[in-house]
Structure formats: structure tokens, C-alpha cells
Motif scaffolding. Structure first.
Motif, short mmCIF file in Angstrom:
data_model
loop_
_atom_site.label_atom_id
_atom_site.label_comp_id
_atom_site.label_asym_id
_atom_site.label_seq_id
_atom_site.Cartn_x
_atom_site.Cartn_y
_atom_site.Cartn_z
N LYS A 101 12.76 27.17 -20.77
CA LYS A 101 13.40 27.52 -21.36
C LYS A 101 13.87 29.02 -20.99
N VAL A 102 14.57 28.86 -20.15
CA VAL A 102 16.01 30.44 -19.05
C VAL A 102 16.73 30.72 -19.29
N VAL A 103 16.86 31.49 -19.35
CA VAL A 103 17.74 33.29 -19.41
C VAL A 103 18.20 33.38 -17.69
N VAL A 104 20.19 33.19 -18.03
CA VAL A 104 19.95 33.09 -16.39
C VAL A 104 21.30 34.71 -16.79
N ASP A 105 21.18 35.79 -15.80
CA ASP A 105 21.32 37.07 -14.98
C ASP A 105 22.85 36.79 -14.38
N VAL A 106 23.72 36.54 -14.88
CA VAL A 106 24.88 36.53 -13.77
C VAL A 106 25.60 38.66 -13.43
N THR A 107 25.47 38.46 -12.41
CA THR A 107 26.28 39.71 -11.95
C THR A 107 27.75 39.07 -11.42
N LEU A 108 28.85 39.59 -11.72
CA LEU A 108 30.02 39.09 -11.91
C LEU A 108 30.27 40.75 -9.77
N ILE A 109 30.69 39.47 -8.93
CA ILE A 109 31.04 40.40 -7.97
C ILE A 109 32.61 39.58 -7.28
N ARG A 110 33.37 39.27 -7.66
CA ARG A 110 34.50 38.62 -7.97
C ARG A 110 35.08 38.21 -8.45
N PHE A 111 36.31 37.86 -9.24
CA PHE A 111 36.63 36.56 -9.24
C PHE A 111 37.95 36.81 -9.61
N HIS A 112 38.49 36.12 -8.61
CA HIS A 112 40.01 36.49 -8.16
C HIS A 112 40.56 34.31 -8.59
N GLY A 113 41.38 34.51 -10.04
CA GLY A 113 42.53 33.51 -9.82
C GLY A 113 43.63 33.45 -9.30
N ALA A 138 10.81 33.46 -22.28
CA ALA A 138 9.74 33.72 -23.37
C ALA A 138 9.49 35.70 -22.48
N THR A 139 8.60 35.13 -21.31
CA THR A 139 8.49 36.02 -20.69
C THR A 139 9.65 37.43 -19.95
N ASP A 140 10.16 37.35 -20.00
CA ASP A 140 11.64 37.43 -19.02
C ASP A 140 11.39 37.65 -17.14
N ALA A 141 10.03 37.14 -17.19
CA ALA A 141 9.77 37.07 -15.36
C ALA A 141 10.41 36.00 -14.93
N VAL A 142 10.78 36.39 -13.51
CA VAL A 142 11.73 36.00 -13.11
C VAL A 142 11.45 34.86 -12.00
N ILE A 143 12.14 33.58 -12.34
CA ILE A 143 11.07 32.42 -12.08
C ILE A 143 12.20 31.97 -10.63
N GLU A 144 13.41 32.41 -10.34
CA GLU A 144 13.93 32.51 -9.01
C GLU A 144 14.76 33.69 -8.86
N PRO A 145 14.23 34.42 -7.94
CA PRO A 145 14.96 35.42 -7.19
C PRO A 145 17.17 35.17 -7.27
N THR A 146 16.89 36.22 -7.97
CA THR A 146 18.84 36.17 -7.11
C THR A 146 19.44 35.87 -5.89
N ARG A 147 20.61 35.07 -6.06
CA ARG A 147 21.01 34.55 -5.09
C ARG A 147 21.97 34.66 -5.49
N ARG A 148 22.93 34.62 -4.52
CA ARG A 148 24.34 34.58 -4.49
C ARG A 148 25.13 33.39 -4.51
N VAL A 149 26.04 33.11 -5.49
CA VAL A 149 26.63 31.77 -5.96
C VAL A 149 28.56 32.09 -5.00
N ILE A 150 29.05 31.08 -4.77
CA ILE A 150 30.61 31.42 -4.24
C ILE A 150 31.33 29.69 -4.90
N ALA A 151 31.77 29.99 -5.67
CA ALA A 151 32.19 29.03 -5.64
C ALA A 151 34.14 29.32 -6.15
N ASN A 152 34.53 28.21 -5.42
CA ASN A 152 35.95 27.72 -5.37
C ASN A 152 36.54 26.61 -6.64
#
Length: 188
Positions: A101-113, A138-152
Motif C-alpha cells: 500500500k502506497v501514498v504518492v506525493d505530487v508537487t505541481l510544477i506546471r499545468f498548462h491546459g 503504513a510507515t511513510d518511508a520513501v519507497i521511490e525518491p522524487t522524480r519529475r513527470v512530464i506528461a503531454n
């Protein structure tokens, strides 16, 4: 008659494209075995993002979103991400006791509709950039470090957009579907 045939073919092609598709050039994901069950999404936006309500073809701002009534654009975008995450949660039918079970943190950089003007003339691209961190629920430990996602995602324009929009396939629906697919792909 031939012109009507071409119009129908263009419409069918556009409808076939209703399935979320798009491109991205994200940071590489760690090469690990993933068996995740998304249980939540924490949304944040960079503090210094610029927002434009201008109805130009291409406003210069970090956030351009005209898929909702004018209002708190960051809250509207957060709601789109939450809906996309809820769809990812609902789509997992292969959950086992070993599924992490995971939680994701999303930090918005750009949202250009696209603006209404672009939507009904030239079309364009929904350009969405965010940082994603995967955490153990469950533990809030980072499983995968922050990465940038660019989607078009291609934004339809002109007559095709007007016809599809008239059938209820709005840019908000397309963007939400696309973000759900993007999040699911990031967790596979």
C-alpha cells in the motif's frame, strides 16, 4: 457527399482518440519490481506558480486552466489529481495480501491546459509537469525518491473539438482520464 464522409471519418478518428493517450519524458523510474496499491495522494503546488486567466492562444504562465468555471485554479487542479488517483485505486482488481500500500506525493510544477480560444481554433497541448514521490502508506518511508513527470496530451481544436465537446467529452474529462493513466503507469 464525399465531404460528409470525410467529416464523419474525422469525427470517428477523434472519438477513437478519446482513450487517454499522450507523451511524456519523465525522469527515469527506479528499476524495481512494483506491486502497489495506491491508497492516497498528497497534492501540493509550488508556491511561486503564475496563473493566467487570459484567453489568448498561448498565455505565458505556469497554470492555464479553463476546463472549469473561473475560480481557485490550484484547488481545481488538486481535485483533478484526486479524482485521477481515485480511479487508479478503483482499477486495481488484482490486489493480494502482499500488495504494498502506497501514498504518492505530487508537487505541481506546471499545468498548462488550453484556453477556450485555443480550444475552439488551433487546439494545442495539455502540458502537465509534476514531481512524484512514492511512500509506504503504513510507515511513510520513501519507497521511490522524487522524480519529475512530464506528461503531454494533445488538445483538439476547431470543429473536431466542438463536436466532441458537444457530446460531453470535455477537456476536463480528457485531462482527468489522462492523469489517471499517467499515475497508473508511474506505479507499474
Amino acid at each position: 457527399m464525399f465531404q460528409k464522409f470525410l467529416s464523419v471519418m474525422a469525427l470517428l478518428g477523434a472519438l477513437a482518440a478519446c482513450a487517454p493517450g499522450g507523451t511524456g519524458q519523465s525522469d527515469p523510474r527506479p528499476d524495481i519490481l512494483r506491486d502497489y496499491q495506491l491508497t492516497g495522494l498528497n497534492f501540493a503546488a509550488m508556491a511561486d506558480l503564475t496563473i493566467s486567466e487570459d484567453n489568448f492562444i498561448y498565455p505565458h504562465a505556469d497554470i492555464v486552466w479553463h476546463g472549469d468555471v473561473q475560480g481557485d485554479r490550484i484547488a481545481q487542479i488538486a481535485a483533478i489529481f484526486q479524482e485521477a488517483a481515485a480511479r487508479v485505486q478503483a482499477d486495481r482488481s488484482d490486489i493480494t495480501p502482499d500488495t504494498k500500500k502506497v501514498v504518492v506525493d505530487v508537487t505541481l510544477i506546471r499545468f498548462h491546459g488550453v484556453t477556450r480560444r485555443a480550444e475552439f481554433t488551433t487546439g494545442g497541448v495539455h502540458h502537465i509537469v509534476f514531481d512524484l514521490t512514492v511512500r509506504d502508506a503504513a510507515t511513510d518511508a520513501v519507497i521511490e525518491p522524487t522524480r519529475r513527470v512530464i506528461a503531454n496530451l494533445e488538445a483538439w481544436g476547431g470543429n473536431i473539438n466542438a463536436e466532441i465537446d458537444g457530446q460531453g467529452v470535455t477537456q476536463k474529462i480528457r485531462v482527468t482520464d489522462f492523469l489517471a493513466k499517467t499515475l497508473a503507469e508511474q506505479l507499474r
